[in-house]
Design an enzyme around this catalytic site. Structure first.
Site, PDB file in Angstrom:
ATOM      1  N   ASP A  33       0.859  -1.187   0.000  1.00  0.00           N
ATOM      2  CA  ASP A  33       0.000   0.000   0.000  1.00  0.00           C
ATOM      3  C   ASP A  33       0.895   1.237   0.000  1.00  0.00           C
ATOM      4  O   ASP A  33       1.901   1.264   0.715  1.00  0.00           O
ATOM      5  CB  ASP A  33      -0.904  -0.024   1.236  1.00  0.00           C
ATOM      6  CG  ASP A  33      -2.017   0.994   1.156  1.00  0.00           C
ATOM      7  OD1 ASP A  33      -1.722   2.214   1.155  1.00  0.00           O
ATOM      8  OD2 ASP A  33      -3.187   0.587   1.119  1.00  0.00           O
ATOM      9  N   ILE A  34       0.518   2.250  -0.777  1.00  0.00           N
ATOM     10  CA  ILE A  34       1.362   3.461  -0.842  1.00  0.00           C
ATOM     11  C   ILE A  34       1.249   4.316   0.420  1.00  0.00           C
ATOM     12  O   ILE A  34       2.106   5.143   0.681  1.00  0.00           O
ATOM     13  CB  ILE A  34       1.078   4.325  -2.097  1.00  0.00           C
ATOM     14  CG1 ILE A  34      -0.377   4.782  -2.136  1.00  0.00           C
ATOM     15  CG2 ILE A  34       1.462   3.584  -3.355  1.00  0.00           C
ATOM     16  CD1 ILE A  34      -0.645   5.841  -3.205  1.00  0.00           C
ATOM     17  N   HIS A 102     -10.260  -4.569  -3.658  1.00  0.00           N
ATOM     18  CA  HIS A 102      -8.919  -4.763  -3.101  1.00  0.00           C
ATOM     19  C   HIS A 102      -9.019  -5.083  -1.617  1.00  0.00           C
ATOM     20  O   HIS A 102      -9.754  -4.457  -0.877  1.00  0.00           O
ATOM     21  CB  HIS A 102      -8.011  -3.547  -3.345  1.00  0.00           C
ATOM     22  CG  HIS A 102      -8.528  -2.245  -2.828  1.00  0.00           C
ATOM     23  ND1 HIS A 102      -9.569  -1.547  -3.415  1.00  0.00           N
ATOM     24  CD2 HIS A 102      -8.145  -1.500  -1.767  1.00  0.00           C
ATOM     25  CE1 HIS A 102      -9.790  -0.428  -2.748  1.00  0.00           C
ATOM     26  NE2 HIS A 102      -8.944  -0.377  -1.732  1.00  0.00           N
ATOM     27  N   LEU A 103      -8.287  -6.112  -1.234  1.00  0.00           N
ATOM     28  CA  LEU A 103      -8.239  -6.570   0.152  1.00  0.00           C
ATOM     29  C   LEU A 103      -7.046  -5.929   0.841  1.00  0.00           C
ATOM     30  O   LEU A 103      -5.913  -6.049   0.368  1.00  0.00           O
ATOM     31  CB  LEU A 103      -8.097  -8.094   0.196  1.00  0.00           C
ATOM     32  CG  LEU A 103      -7.936  -8.711   1.592  1.00  0.00           C
ATOM     33  CD1 LEU A 103      -9.262  -8.634   2.358  1.00  0.00           C
ATOM     34  CD2 LEU A 103      -7.463 -10.158   1.493  1.00  0.00           C
ATOM     35  N   HIS A 104      -7.311  -5.248   1.953  1.00  0.00           N
ATOM     36  CA  HIS A 104      -6.222  -4.704   2.768  1.00  0.00           C
ATOM     37  C   HIS A 104      -5.721  -5.807   3.690  1.00  0.00           C
ATOM     38  O   HIS A 104      -6.517  -6.495   4.325  1.00  0.00           O
ATOM     39  CB  HIS A 104      -6.711  -3.533   3.628  1.00  0.00           C
ATOM     40  CG  HIS A 104      -6.980  -2.298   2.853  1.00  0.00           C
ATOM     41  ND1 HIS A 104      -6.038  -1.320   2.687  1.00  0.00           N
ATOM     42  CD2 HIS A 104      -8.090  -1.877   2.205  1.00  0.00           C
ATOM     43  CE1 HIS A 104      -6.548  -0.346   1.955  1.00  0.00           C
ATOM     44  NE2 HIS A 104      -7.806  -0.663   1.656  1.00  0.00           N
TER      45      HIS A 104
END
Length: 129
Positions: A33-34, A102-104
């Site tokens: 993740d950015i 999207h899965l964190h």
């Protein structure tokens, strides 16, 4: 494929600044993740454009399970083995910044900062696990 969707471009390797991490499945990609909310913060994304988690149906259960497998595998490859100290989930619309599923994957969950504990709060109105 949606050329305006950043996750579609990442999945097709059209964003050279985003390094893809090893992934067991050809239909999924994984990357950092950015704006990490934890020491380990990865996103697992289907290569094919899918809407946000609100669009998921029963037939999507296998892909979500594979996304979680990829999340656990990337943590283990990065020397994080305490799978009881992990938070995985999806932001519920309108709280998702990108409308490509999207899965964190965040770990250790015990080290989430104050803001991250709010943003990634388990089964809150805006984040579902």
């Amino acid at each position: 494929y949606d050329g305006k969707c950043v996750f579609c471009r990442i999945a097709r390797r059209e964003e050279p600044s985003t390094a893809l991490l090893p992934c067991e499945y050809e239909d999924l990609v994984c990357f950092r993740d950015i704006r990490p909310g934890a020491p380990h913060h990865y996103l697992v994304v289907p290569v094919e454009h899918m809407g946000n988690c609100k669009t998921l149906k029963t037939e999507h259960i296998p892909v979500v399970k594979r996304m979680m497998e990829v999340g656990k595998a990337v943590l283990q490859r990065n020397n994080f083995s305490d799978l009881n100290d992990v938070r995985m989930g999806f932001h519920w619309p309108p709280f998702c910044s990108i409308s490509h599923l999207h899965l964190h994957v965040l770990a250790p969950a015990s080290q989430l900062g104050f803001l991250s504990r709010l943003i990634y709060r388990i089964n809150s109105y805006w984040f579902i696990t």
